[in-house]
Design a protein around this motif. Structure first.
Motif, mmCIF file in Angstrom:
data_model
loop_
_atom_site.group_PDB
_atom_site.id
_atom_site.type_symbol
_atom_site.label_atom_id
_atom_site.label_comp_id
_atom_site.label_asym_id
_atom_site.label_seq_id
_atom_site.Cartn_x
_atom_site.Cartn_y
_atom_site.Cartn_z
ATOM 1 N N MET A 58 -3.324 -4.319 -10.738
ATOM 2 C CA MET A 58 -3.009 -5.263 -9.657
ATOM 3 C C MET A 58 -3.011 -6.713 -10.146
ATOM 4 O O MET A 58 -2.231 -7.524 -9.656
ATOM 5 N N THR A 59 -3.856 -7.034 -11.110
ATOM 6 C CA THR A 59 -3.881 -8.402 -11.654
ATOM 7 C C THR A 59 -2.575 -8.698 -12.375
ATOM 8 O O THR A 59 -1.985 -9.766 -12.193
ATOM 9 N N LYS A 62 0.219 -9.234 -9.894
ATOM 10 C CA LYS A 62 0.213 -10.592 -9.345
ATOM 11 C C LYS A 62 0.834 -11.575 -10.331
ATOM 12 O O LYS A 62 1.635 -12.427 -9.959
ATOM 13 N N SER A 131 3.584 -10.221 -0.069
ATOM 14 C CA SER A 131 2.204 -10.716 -0.093
ATOM 15 C C SER A 131 1.225 -9.900 0.744
ATOM 16 O O SER A 131 0.156 -9.547 0.258
ATOM 17 N N SER A 133 1.217 -6.917 1.408
ATOM 18 C CA SER A 133 1.088 -5.557 0.864
ATOM 19 C C SER A 133 0.297 -5.511 -0.434
ATOM 20 O O SER A 133 0.023 -4.416 -0.950
ATOM 21 N N ARG A 134 -0.078 -6.644 -0.965
ATOM 22 C CA ARG A 134 -0.811 -6.653 -2.244
ATOM 23 C C ARG A 134 -2.170 -5.971 -2.134
ATOM 24 O O ARG A 134 -2.690 -5.485 -3.120
ATOM 25 N N GLN A 135 -2.726 -5.967 -0.951
ATOM 26 C CA GLN A 135 -4.036 -5.351 -0.760
ATOM 27 C C GLN A 135 -3.923 -3.862 -0.453
ATOM 28 O O GLN A 135 -4.919 -3.190 -0.256
ATOM 29 N N ALA A 136 -2.707 -3.366 -0.389
ATOM 30 C CA ALA A 136 -2.473 -1.968 -0.004
ATOM 31 C C ALA A 136 -2.940 -1.006 -1.097
ATOM 32 O O ALA A 136 -3.277 -1.398 -2.218
ATOM 33 N N ASP A 137 -2.892 0.244 -0.748
ATOM 34 C CA ASP A 137 -3.231 1.322 -1.657
ATOM 35 C C ASP A 137 -2.324 1.252 -2.885
ATOM 36 O O ASP A 137 -1.099 1.247 -2.747
#
Length: 154
Positions: A58-59, A62, A131, A133-137
């Motif tokens: 995920m990093t 981003k 943006s 959705s970045r926290q999504a599964d």
């Protein structure tokens, strides 16, 4: 009043009959330039998807999206888009001699500016839609990116 009638006649006889063919000629390079912008955006987002599918990081995702945001200002990557429009130079030379069209470079530059603006809008819209959705599964992120890309391209 004394100039209006001769000017109208001149435009009607010497310019108006050629406008359709002129626009068709000019739209070829312009359309191919904008198509190249679309292809570049598509290619860059596909690379983000592929990278995320390999790493699930995920990093890094981003970082890749942040890098995508700089795409409109990356002259090396945008150059193929701009080169398509440079074909206008030859087409406009003919117009310059026939219709006294000046500022050919300005027409090309404005078209390239519009291409950059289109890319700015595309990456901004992509970022805004993605943006949340970045926290999504993480398992759903690649699918979400693809959906957002298709929405932007639409």
């Amino acid at each position: 009043a004394s100039v209006s009638e001769p000017a109208q006649k001149c435009c009607t006889e010497n310019i108006q009959p050629f406008l359709t063919s002129i626009l068709e000629e000019l739209m070829g390079p312009v359309s191919s330039g904008f198509t190249e912008v679309r292809s570049l955006f598509d290619k860059e987002v596909n690379e983000i998807i592929q990278d995320f599918q390999k790493t699930n990081d995920m990093t890094r995702l981003k970082e890749n999206v942040d890098q995508l945001m700089t795409l409109p200002f990356n002259s090396v990557k945008m150059e193929p888009c701009y080169l398509k429009v440079n074909l206008l130079q030859d087409l406009l030379q003919d117009l310059k001699s026939r219709f006294k069209v000046y500022h050919i470079d300005f027409v090309i530059q404005r078209t390239q500016n519009f291409m950059q603006e289109l890319m700015e809008n595309a990456v901004y819209t992509f970022e805004q839609l993605f943006s949340p959705s970045r926290q999504a599964d993480p398992a759903k992120v690649a699918t979400t990116i693809e959906k957002v890309k298709l929405r932007v391209l639409k």
